[in-house]
Write an enzyme that holds these catalytic residues in place. Structure first.
Site, mmCIF file in Angstrom:
data_model
loop_
_atom_site.group_PDB
_atom_site.id
_atom_site.type_symbol
_atom_site.label_atom_id
_atom_site.label_comp_id
_atom_site.label_asym_id
_atom_site.label_seq_id
_atom_site.Cartn_x
_atom_site.Cartn_y
_atom_site.Cartn_z
ATOM 1 C CD1 TRP A 20 -0.126 -1.443 3.173
ATOM 2 C CD2 TRP A 20 0.549 0.691 3.284
ATOM 3 N NE1 TRP A 20 0.656 -1.308 4.300
ATOM 4 C CE2 TRP A 20 1.073 -0.007 4.392
ATOM 5 C CE3 TRP A 20 0.838 2.052 3.157
ATOM 6 C CZ2 TRP A 20 1.879 0.622 5.355
ATOM 7 C CZ3 TRP A 20 1.641 2.668 4.107
ATOM 8 C CH2 TRP A 20 2.145 1.948 5.185
ATOM 9 C CG ASN A 21 5.147 1.231 0.840
ATOM 10 O OD1 ASN A 21 4.832 0.423 -0.018
ATOM 11 N ND2 ASN A 21 6.367 1.292 1.346
ATOM 12 N N PRO B 230 -2.799 -6.291 -5.691
ATOM 13 C CG PRO B 230 -4.149 -4.512 -6.400
ATOM 14 C CD PRO B 230 -3.882 -5.989 -6.631
ATOM 15 C CB ALA B 231 -2.089 -3.263 -0.477
ATOM 16 N N GLY C 81 7.130 -6.072 0.434
ATOM 17 C CA GLY C 81 6.396 -5.974 1.696
ATOM 18 C C GLY C 81 7.309 -6.313 2.859
ATOM 19 C CB SER C 82 6.598 -6.951 6.400
ATOM 20 O OG SER C 82 5.862 -8.153 6.389
ATOM 21 C CD GLU D 220 13.356 -5.378 -4.204
ATOM 22 O OE1 GLU D 220 14.026 -5.001 -3.218
ATOM 23 O OE2 GLU D 220 13.869 -5.620 -5.298
ATOM 24 C CG LEU D 221 11.570 -9.393 1.782
ATOM 25 C CD1 LEU D 221 12.063 -10.675 2.408
ATOM 26 C CD2 LEU D 221 10.074 -9.476 1.484
ATOM 27 C CB CYS E 233 11.413 -0.856 2.277
ATOM 28 S SG CYS E 233 9.819 -1.587 2.028
ATOM 29 C CD GLU F 297 10.670 -1.910 7.612
ATOM 30 O OE1 GLU F 297 10.089 -3.001 7.720
ATOM 31 O OE2 GLU F 297 10.960 -1.410 6.516
HETATM 32 C C1 SIN Z 1 9.650 0.711 -0.854
HETATM 33 O O1 SIN Z 1 9.470 1.299 0.173
HETATM 34 O O2 SIN Z 1 9.444 -0.502 -0.906
HETATM 35 C C2 SIN Z 1 10.099 1.365 -2.142
HETATM 36 C C3 SIN Z 1 10.776 2.644 -1.958
HETATM 37 C C4 SIN Z 1 11.368 3.185 -3.241
HETATM 38 O O3 SIN Z 1 11.159 2.635 -4.323
HETATM 39 O O4 SIN Z 1 12.049 4.198 -3.153
#
Ligand code: SIN
Length: 483
Positions: free
Chosen positions: A155-156, A180-181, A233-234, A255-256, A289, A386
């Site tokens: 969602w971010n 998607p979320a 995600g996490s 991508e965690l 992240c 985190e």
């Molecule tokens: C993310 O928070 O997973 C992606 C951040 C980014 O692409 O800069």
């Protein structure tokens, strides 16, 4: 301001094989800034997810056999349409996710840049010929699309995380299904509408939106027709999905989570470091992240850095994303606020000192004030977890060796940042940090030309850049004999 120029971009049903799929049950998408309903979306489930995988499998033969040029033309059209509609896509994104409108439009352009990048990069997939061990043989290496790719996205970044994965997959000749979320499905559906307008064939890009995360996740990670699974995600959820992928030995990229250190050395340009820390920490209300998670400052310059950083935090404007001048929006949910508040509380109990923020603002229940904690140590909950919120814990250190050791003292390895001018130090620290991405005198490092990804428990694989296609390609070795 919130009115869309093109209302057809607001879609509320899953997009499977070029069709908008009706479902009998629905769920609401809520604006985190004011808790108002943005849209009611049809709730897909396991059955629709299976249909989407079947559609993607059926579309694979034609799509993978198109030339890279043919795919590039369609991807380029998709990019053009996303850019032409970036204001509307930004409005949709702010409505469902909350980030300030300028930042939302920035995310749309960032996502589109991956579509443009991979449209070009898909033309540059090279094979190899290798000297054979005997004279009557030849060794050739070709690269082919992996097959059907399934994705789960967060969602971010409701737009860019889909664009970043889908563009690479489609350019490589794969077909794609994304879940998607459920908090932010509208950006994904708008991307599907534009993919269809661009002429991307039915079944190549599919979006399934639904609340049954476990059931839909199982299909995407275990269906025999899915060749590759990708997740952003996490780390906790990523580990479960990885386990599920093991049952059919899928190719995976993850991508965690991250726990980015932001180190300020005594030879740094302090004003530049403050500016970098502000964007790296408070972008997207701290919900990325790669956001700075811990600021490590050399003790001899700590007072000066803290004073300037505090002043810059005071100048941030917290508020609803459509209000001009706002640069920190709401957090996504009450649960997210509670998690952050709890980390702050526990760390104050453990000896940290609050010097700014530290509470929910009167603007609304999702608005957490930009916060600074000093006298923090690396083992306090605010530093070891985190944060995913607008809180900056500041830790001091004495030597370069100590800074590197503190920075690396985490199971995560996504992004790290440091500010220094001495060229020897720059190399030593860059090489000493165990992270996949390092910002050197730079607080924002993400772009389509660069390989985004982490080491340790922050995941595997790379997105963007010339390396980003590799995750969607298989290497095939041809041995020709009898020559
Ligand atoms: C993310 O928070 O997973 C992606 C951040 C980014 O692409 O800069």
């Amino acid at each position: 301001m919130k009115q869309l120029s093109d209302v057809q971009l607001l879609k509320t049903r899953s997009f499977i094989n070029g069709q908008w799929q009706k479902n009998s049950s629905t769920f609401d998408v809520i604006n985190p800034a004011n808790n108002e309903r943005v849209a009611t979306v049809d709730n897909a489930g396991i059955e629709e997810t299976e249909l989407a995988v079947i559609a993607a499998k059926a579309a694979l033969t034609l799509w993978s056999k198109k030339s890279a040029n043919e795919r590039a033309i369609l991807l380029r059209r998709w990019f053009d349409l996303v850019m032409e509609n970036k204001d509307d896509l930004g409005r949709i994104l702010t409505l469902e996710q909350g980030k300030p409108l300028a930042e939302a439009i920035g995310e749309v352009s960032y996502g589109a840049a991956f579509i443009e990048w991979f449209a070009e990069e898909g033309k540059r997939v090279y094979g190899d010929t290798i000297a054979a061990p005997s004279a009557d043989k030849r060794i050739i290496v070709i690269k082919q699309p992996v097959g059907v790719v399934a994705a789960i996205t967060p969602w971010n970044f409701p737009n860019a995380m889909i664009a970043r994965k889908a563009a690479a997959a489609l350019a490589a000749g794969c077909t794609f299904v994304v879940r998607p979320a459920t908090l932010t499905p509208l950006s994904a559906l708008a991307l599907a509408e534009l993919a269809q307008r661009a002429g991307i064939p039915d079944g190549v890009f599919n979006v399934v939106v639904g609340k049954d995360s476990a059931g839909m996740g199982k299909v995407l990670t275990q269906h025999p027709d899915v060749a590759k699974f990708t997740f952003t995600g996490s780390t906790g959820v990523g580990k479960k999905l990885l386990t599920q992928c093991a049952t059919t030995v899928k190719k995976v990229s993850m991508e965690l989570g991250g726990n980015a250190p932001f180190i300020v050395f005594d030879d740094a340009d302090i004003d530049a470091a403050v500016a970098g820390a502000i964007v790296s920490k408070y972008r997207n209300a701290g919900q990325t992240c790669v956001c700075t998670n811990r600021i490590l400052v050399q003790d001899t310059i700590a007072d000066s850095f803290i004073e300037k950083f505090s002043q810059a935090v005071k100048n941030l404007s917290l508020g609803e994303g459509f209000t001009p001048g706002v640069n920190v929006g709401p957090m996504i949910s009450i649960a997210a606020i509670e998690d952050v508040n709890n980390l702050v509380k526990l760390s104050i109990e453990a000896g940290a000192t609050l010097i700014a923020g530290g509470k929910v603002d009167e603007k609304g229940d999702k608005f957490y004030q930009p916060t600074i904690l000093i006298n923090v140590s690396n083992d306090m909950p605010i530093a070891s977890n985190e944060i995913f919120g607008p809180v900056a814990p500041i830790i001091t250190f004495t030597s370069e060796e100590e800074a590197i050791a503190l920075a690396n003292d985490t199971e995560y390895g996504l992004a790290a940042y440091f500010y220094a001018r001495d060229i020897g130090r720059v190399w030593r620290v860059a090489e000493g940090l165990d992270f996949g991405m390092i910002g050197i005198n730079e607080g924002i490092i993400s772009n389509a030309a660069a390989p985004f990804g982490g080491v340790k428990q922050s995941g595997n694989g790379r997105e963007g850049s010339k390396y980003g296609l590799d995750d969607y390609l298989e290497i095939k070795y041809l041995c020709m004999g009898g020559i």
